[in-house]
Design a protein around this motif. Structure first.
Motif, short mmCIF file in Angstrom:
data_model
loop_
_atom_site.label_atom_id
_atom_site.label_comp_id
_atom_site.label_asym_id
_atom_site.label_seq_id
_atom_site.Cartn_x
_atom_site.Cartn_y
_atom_site.Cartn_z
N ARG A 44 0.83 -1.20 0.00
CA ARG A 44 0.00 0.00 0.00
C ARG A 44 0.87 1.25 0.00
NH1 ARG A 44 -4.68 2.35 -1.48
NH2 ARG A 44 -5.61 3.65 0.14
N LEU A 45 1.95 1.24 0.77
CA LEU A 45 2.86 2.38 0.80
C LEU A 45 3.49 2.60 -0.56
CD1 LEU A 45 4.41 4.60 2.26
CD2 LEU A 45 6.04 2.86 3.05
N VAL A 46 3.91 1.53 -1.22
CA VAL A 46 4.49 1.67 -2.55
C VAL A 46 3.44 2.23 -3.52
CG1 VAL A 46 5.52 0.43 -4.49
CG2 VAL A 46 6.17 -0.15 -2.15
N SER A 47 2.20 1.80 -3.36
CA SER A 47 1.15 2.32 -4.24
C SER A 47 0.95 3.82 -4.04
CB SER A 47 -0.17 1.58 -3.99
OG SER A 47 -0.79 1.99 -2.78
N PHE A 48 1.10 4.29 -2.80
CA PHE A 48 1.05 5.73 -2.56
C PHE A 48 2.21 6.43 -3.28
CE2 PHE A 48 -1.40 4.93 1.56
CZ PHE A 48 -2.59 5.43 1.05
N GLY A 49 3.38 5.79 -3.25
CA GLY A 49 4.54 6.37 -3.91
C GLY A 49 4.37 6.49 -5.42
N LEU A 50 3.50 5.65 -5.98
CA LEU A 50 3.25 5.70 -7.41
C LEU A 50 2.17 6.73 -7.77
CD1 LEU A 50 3.36 1.88 -8.18
CD2 LEU A 50 4.98 3.61 -8.98
N GLN A 51 1.70 7.46 -6.78
CA GLN A 51 0.75 8.56 -7.01
C GLN A 51 1.48 9.87 -6.69
OE1 GLN A 51 -3.31 7.75 -5.31
NE2 GLN A 51 -2.33 5.89 -4.56
N PRO A 52 2.29 10.37 -7.63
CA PRO A 52 3.21 11.46 -7.33
C PRO A 52 2.54 12.75 -6.88
CG PRO A 52 3.07 11.08 -9.69
CD PRO A 52 2.37 9.94 -9.03
N LYS A 53 1.28 12.95 -7.23
CA LYS A 53 0.62 14.18 -6.82
C LYS A 53 0.04 14.10 -5.41
CE LYS A 53 -0.72 16.33 -11.17
NZ LYS A 53 -1.85 16.88 -11.96
N LEU A 54 0.03 12.91 -4.82
CA LEU A 54 -0.52 12.73 -3.49
C LEU A 54 0.48 13.18 -2.43
CD1 LEU A 54 -2.80 11.65 -1.69
CD2 LEU A 54 -1.68 9.41 -1.79
N LEU A 88 11.21 -0.71 -9.25
CA LEU A 88 11.29 0.68 -8.81
C LEU A 88 12.52 0.88 -7.93
CD1 LEU A 88 7.55 1.10 -7.78
CD2 LEU A 88 8.61 1.89 -9.90
N VAL A 89 13.04 2.08 -7.96
CA VAL A 89 14.16 2.48 -7.11
C VAL A 89 13.63 3.50 -6.11
CG1 VAL A 89 16.43 3.56 -7.01
CG2 VAL A 89 15.83 2.09 -8.95
N VAL A 90 13.82 3.24 -4.82
CA VAL A 90 13.36 4.16 -3.79
C VAL A 90 14.40 5.27 -3.63
CG1 VAL A 90 12.69 4.42 -1.37
CG2 VAL A 90 12.12 2.32 -2.60
N LEU A 91 14.00 6.49 -3.93
CA LEU A 91 14.92 7.63 -3.83
C LEU A 91 14.94 8.21 -2.42
CD1 LEU A 91 14.00 9.49 -7.15
CD2 LEU A 91 15.87 7.88 -6.76
N GLU A 92 13.78 8.27 -1.80
CA GLU A 92 13.69 8.84 -0.45
C GLU A 92 12.33 8.50 0.13
OE1 GLU A 92 15.16 12.92 0.33
OE2 GLU A 92 13.17 13.35 1.14
N VAL A 93 12.29 8.32 1.44
CA VAL A 93 11.03 8.15 2.15
C VAL A 93 11.03 9.16 3.28
CG1 VAL A 93 9.55 6.59 3.44
CG2 VAL A 93 10.94 5.70 1.56
N SER A 94 10.20 10.18 3.16
CA SER A 94 10.20 11.27 4.12
C SER A 94 8.86 11.98 4.09
CB SER A 94 11.31 12.28 3.78
OG SER A 94 11.03 12.93 2.55
N PRO A 95 8.55 12.76 5.14
CA PRO A 95 7.29 13.52 5.13
C PRO A 95 7.21 14.51 3.99
CG PRO A 95 8.17 13.36 7.36
CD PRO A 95 9.24 12.85 6.44
N ARG A 96 8.35 15.06 3.54
CA ARG A 96 8.32 16.09 2.50
C ARG A 96 8.08 15.49 1.11
NH1 ARG A 96 13.07 18.00 -0.63
NH2 ARG A 96 14.50 16.24 -0.78
N ALA A 97 8.66 14.34 0.85
CA ALA A 97 8.56 13.76 -0.49
C ALA A 97 7.68 12.53 -0.54
CB ALA A 97 9.95 13.40 -1.00
N GLY A 98 7.25 12.02 0.61
CA GLY A 98 6.52 10.77 0.63
C GLY A 98 7.45 9.62 0.32
#
Length: 305
Positions: A44-54, A88-98
Motif C-alpha cells: 500500500r505504501l508503494v502504491s502511494f509512492g506511485l501517485q506522485p501528486k498525493l 522501482l528504485v526508492v529515492l527517499e522516504v520522508s514527510p516532504r517527499a513521501g
C-alpha cells in the motif's frame, strides 16, 4: 511406618513426577516478525509512492505508513522489497517527499523517450527535441550542484525561459562551429548537441494559429508539453501563466534530477555555459575552456532511452 518405607517415601518426594513434554509457551510476536497484513501495508505504501501528486500531509494513512517505514526496519525492508520487485528504485522516504520512487530501466512503469515523443509527433527529428527540452527544464530548475543538495531549494522556471535557455545554447554551439571552421549544415540525423542546435534553432519558437495558440511542434510547444508532463507526474507545480507558463519544482523532482545529475547529457548541457537564474529567465556566460560536448541521442529526463 517402617524405616524402609520411610526411605522410599523420602526418595519419592525428592523426584519430580514424570510429565509429558510441555509445548513452549507462546511469546509475543517480535518486532522483526512480518505478517501478511504487514506485507499488504508495505505494498500500500508503494502504491502511494506511485501517485506522485498525493501529498502525505493530506492523507492520514499515507502519513502513518511513512512513520512505520521510518521506525520499523523490518517493515521498511518489506516495502523496499516490494518496490524492487516492481522494478522501482526508492529515492527517499520522508514527510516532504513521501515515498519517492523512480522506475528502473526494465520496470513496467518506465516511460521511454520514444513513446513520449511519438504521442506528440510523428516527426523523428522531434524525438531529440523533446529530450532536449526535458534536459533544459532540469538544468534550469537546478543550475548548481548546491541547489540539488539543498532540500529546501525550490527551482522556478517558465516555458519561454527554457526556450531562451536552449536557443542561447544553440547560439553558443553555432559560434563555436564557425570559429572552428566546421561544417555548418551536417546531416539532420547526426547525433549530439552539435546537430541538435540546428534543428532547434530553425524551428519556430511559437508558430501561429488563427486563435493565437502556440503550435505543438514549435519549440515553446515542445517545452510546454514537457512542463505539462512533469506537472502531471508530480515533478512541477504550475504557478501562473506568465512567460508562457510558470512553474516551481517539487521535492520529488529534486530527487529525480539528483538521481540523474551524473548523466553525461545533463553535465554536457550545463557545461555549455548557459546559466539560468531564479526568475525563470536565462543568461549566457562564457563557457569553460576546452569543453568537448557530445550528447547521446534520445537522452532526456525522466525517461529511459
Amino acid at each position: 511406618m517402617s524405616e524402609t518405607h520411610a526411605e522410599y517415601a523420602d526418595a519419592w518426594s525428592e523426584q519430580e513426577p514424570p510429565h509429558p513434554q510441555a509445548a513452549p509457551a507462546p511469546t509475543p510476536a517480535s518486532p522483526s516478525a512480518v505478517t501478511p497484513a504487514d506485507a499488504a501495508d508495505a505494498a500500500r505504501l508503494v502504491s502511494f509512492g506511485l501517485q506522485p501528486k498525493l501529498l502525505p500531509a493530506r492523507d492520514a494513512e499515507y502519513t502513518e505508513l511513512l512513520r512505520r517505514y521510518r521506525e520499523d526496519p523490518a517493515f521498511a525492508r518489506v516495502a523496499d522489497a516490494v518496490a524492487t520487485g516492481l522494478g522501482l528504485v526508492v529515492l527517499e522516504v520522508s514527510p516532504r517527499a513521501g515515498m519517492a520512487v523512480t522506475a528502473g530501466e526494465d520496470s513496467v512503469f518506465a516511460v521511454r523517450m520514444g513513446d513520449y515523443a511519438r504521442r506528440a509527433s510523428t516527426d523523428s527529428a522531434d524525438r531529440f527535441l523533446h529530450g532536449l527540452a526535458h534536459l533544459a527544464v532540469a538544468a534550469m530548475a537546478f543550475p548548481r550542484p548546491e541547489d540539488l543538495a539543498d532540500d529546501g531549494y525550490i527551482g522556478r522556471l517558465t516555458v519561454n525561459g527554457v526556450d531562451a535557455f536552449v536557443r542561447q545554447a544553440c547560439l553558443r554551439l553555432e559560434q563555436r562551429a564557425e570559429e572552428q571552421g566546421e561544417n555548418t549544415d551536417p546531416a539532420s540525423d547526426a547525433p549530439g548537441l552539435e546537430a541538435a542546435w540546428r534543428t532547434y534553432a530553425r524551428r519556430s519558437a511559437t508558430g501561429a494559429t488563427k486563435d493565437a495558440r502556440r503550435l505543438a511542434g514549435s519549440t515553446t510547444g515542445i517545452v510546454g508539453k514537457a512542463a505539462a508532463f512533469l506537472t502531471d507526474s508530480g515533478f512541477l507545480q504550475r504557478t501562473g501563466d506568465e512567460g508562457g507558463g510558470s512553474y516551481r519544482t517539487t521535492a520529488r523532482y529534486q530527487l529525480q534530477v539528483r538521481d540523474m545529475a551524473g548523466s553525461a547529457a545533463m553535465a554536457e548541457l550545463l557545461e555549455l555555459g548557459v546559466v539560468p537564474v531564479s526568475d525563470g529567465s536565462a543568461t549566457l556566460l562564457p563557457p569553460p575552456e576546452g569543453d568537448d560536448l557530445e550528447l547521446a541521442a534520445d537522452a532526456g529526463l525522466p525517461f529511459h532511452a
